[in-house]
Design a protein around this motif. Sequence first.
Motif, PDB file in Angstrom:
ATOM      1  N   PRO A 159     -10.517  -6.419  -2.763  1.00 49.58           N
ATOM      2  CA  PRO A 159      -9.293  -6.901  -3.314  1.00 49.58           C
ATOM      3  C   PRO A 159      -9.136  -7.491  -4.859  1.00 49.58           C
ATOM      4  O   PRO A 159      -9.180  -7.885  -5.394  1.00 49.58           O
ATOM      5  N   THR A 252      -3.635 -12.115  -0.410  1.00 46.07           N
ATOM      6  CA  THR A 252      -2.592 -11.598   0.648  1.00 46.07           C
ATOM      7  C   THR A 252      -3.527 -10.443   1.318  1.00 46.07           C
ATOM      8  O   THR A 252      -4.105 -10.301   2.581  1.00 46.07           O
ATOM      9  N   THR A 253      -3.985  -9.604   0.678  1.00 44.65           N
ATOM     10  CA  THR A 253      -5.501  -8.678   1.798  1.00 44.65           C
ATOM     11  C   THR A 253      -6.037  -9.273   2.301  1.00 44.65           C
ATOM     12  O   THR A 253      -6.236  -8.421   2.757  1.00 44.65           O
ATOM     13  N   GLN A 364       3.532  -4.230  -2.729  1.00 47.51           N
ATOM     14  CA  GLN A 364       2.524  -3.355  -1.401  1.00 47.51           C
ATOM     15  C   GLN A 364       2.118  -1.976  -1.292  1.00 47.51           C
ATOM     16  O   GLN A 364       1.064  -1.647  -0.331  1.00 47.51           O
ATOM     17  N   ALA A 367      -1.997  -2.334  -1.629  1.00 45.58           N
ATOM     18  CA  ALA A 367      -2.201  -3.462  -0.118  1.00 45.58           C
ATOM     19  C   ALA A 367      -2.563  -2.409   0.998  1.00 45.58           C
ATOM     20  O   ALA A 367      -3.232  -1.752   1.628  1.00 45.58           O
ATOM     21  N   ARG A 368      -1.508  -0.922   1.413  1.00 46.79           N
ATOM     22  CA  ARG A 368      -1.819  -0.682   1.474  1.00 46.79           C
ATOM     23  C   ARG A 368      -2.773   0.265   1.933  1.00 46.79           C
ATOM     24  O   ARG A 368      -3.441   0.910   2.847  1.00 46.79           O
ATOM     25  N   GLU A 370      -5.620  -0.232   0.043  1.00 50.80           N
ATOM     26  CA  GLU A 370      -6.347  -1.077   0.272  1.00 50.80           C
ATOM     27  C   GLU A 370      -7.098  -0.905   1.955  1.00 50.80           C
ATOM     28  O   GLU A 370      -8.014  -0.553   2.471  1.00 50.80           O
ATOM     29  N   LEU A 371      -5.829  -1.015   3.053  1.00 54.98           N
ATOM     30  CA  LEU A 371      -5.561  -1.432   3.994  1.00 54.98           C
ATOM     31  C   LEU A 371      -6.551  -0.237   4.722  1.00 54.98           C
ATOM     32  O   LEU A 371      -7.340  -0.362   5.832  1.00 54.98           O
TER      33      LEU A 371
END
Length: 412
Positions: A159, A252-253, A364, A367-368, A370-371
């Motif tokens: 990230p 966070t990520t 968000q 983040a989604r 990336e995850l």
Amino acid sequence: MSIISAPGTDAPSAEVPDYPMVRAAGCPFDPPPALRTLQTQAPIGRIRLWDGSTPWLVTRYEDMRALLADSRISSDSTHPHYPHQSPASFERRRQSRSFIVMDDPEHARLRRMVTAAFSIKRVEALRPMIQKIVDGLIDAMLAGPKPVDLVQAFALPVPSLVICELLGVPYADHDFFQSNSRMLIKRTATPEQTRAAVQRLTDYLDGVIGGKLAHPAADLLSTLAARVESGELSRREAANMGVLLLIAGHETTANMIALGTLTLLHHPDQLARLRESDDPKLIASAVEELLRYLNIVHSGRRRVALEDIEIGGVTIRAGEGVVVANDIGNRDPDAFPDPDRLDIGRNPRHHVAFGFGVHQCLGQPLARVELQVVYSTLFRRIPTLRPAADLDEIPFKHDGLVYGVYGLPITW
């Protein structure tokens, strides 16, 4: 533990539990058991914070969504009864406020300036770049010695590289901004440490924005610099926004990558389902379930009531602080059947890991993606990945505003 208030009352009893609460030994993936007790017996009740204040704690999913969407609830951290997380958090908010702790219309005005960069369409266009970053870091791990710390070799760089590219910040400076970011989300940091870290990061982003004013590029900080030039933002406001985006964009990520990986390694049946699937829907569902199950923002969403609010048989009075415990909200059996079971096929998109209402997490979509790229790639490319330390040897971030692990030794 004693029950701190009963439905139909608004006065705390003599015994009020301290918050945040302690997780059970040997259960690092689960919220503190005291939260489940409160959710069952006193879903809205008083807690005691570090400064002796006794705001309301909200533990039921339905009540959380109602309050987070209520215009009578304020996010303004300058309110005298705002329930700050720690002395360091109080100092940080006093020194440098971002739009996440403001109310509309100022919150909406500032947030709109950066919303487009995090739209689903824009973020999806970044997926090939994110995939390239993930593959490159996995290549480096496979070519290097074993065991390796997943946090330093993978979870933190992914990230950080992405947000640097998006903002226009040199990744070569990652040691500087990562070390200062860690200080700002450490609950045990002193006000002096926080003040110094805020100043260093603000000065740094101010300098970067100054460079963008002279030499704009196709990045988000150049967009903010243009707002400065047009008079819509002060340079200080732009630097504060840059600090927020830089910290939120990697801390966070990074914690979700490492903690989610560790969780899957300790749930081999769910890991096997994920590793053996190339179905984008299952991968997306797995990400949502890990977000729900882990909920790394584990010190609650902080608010203040602007008017009297009747909810759950309790009256929250105007001026009283409110803490929304979204970690236990995401384990509410009324919203998520069998909530303490990890099930990557359940797709609980209605979770509150990103908050709810006008202040829900701006980043968000990023983040989604990336995850999704991380979890679908890491275990496929390293199918024998396993921990190189026992669970009780892993250093968990019990002292942080964001939950995760300080290190995660892995091998294969």
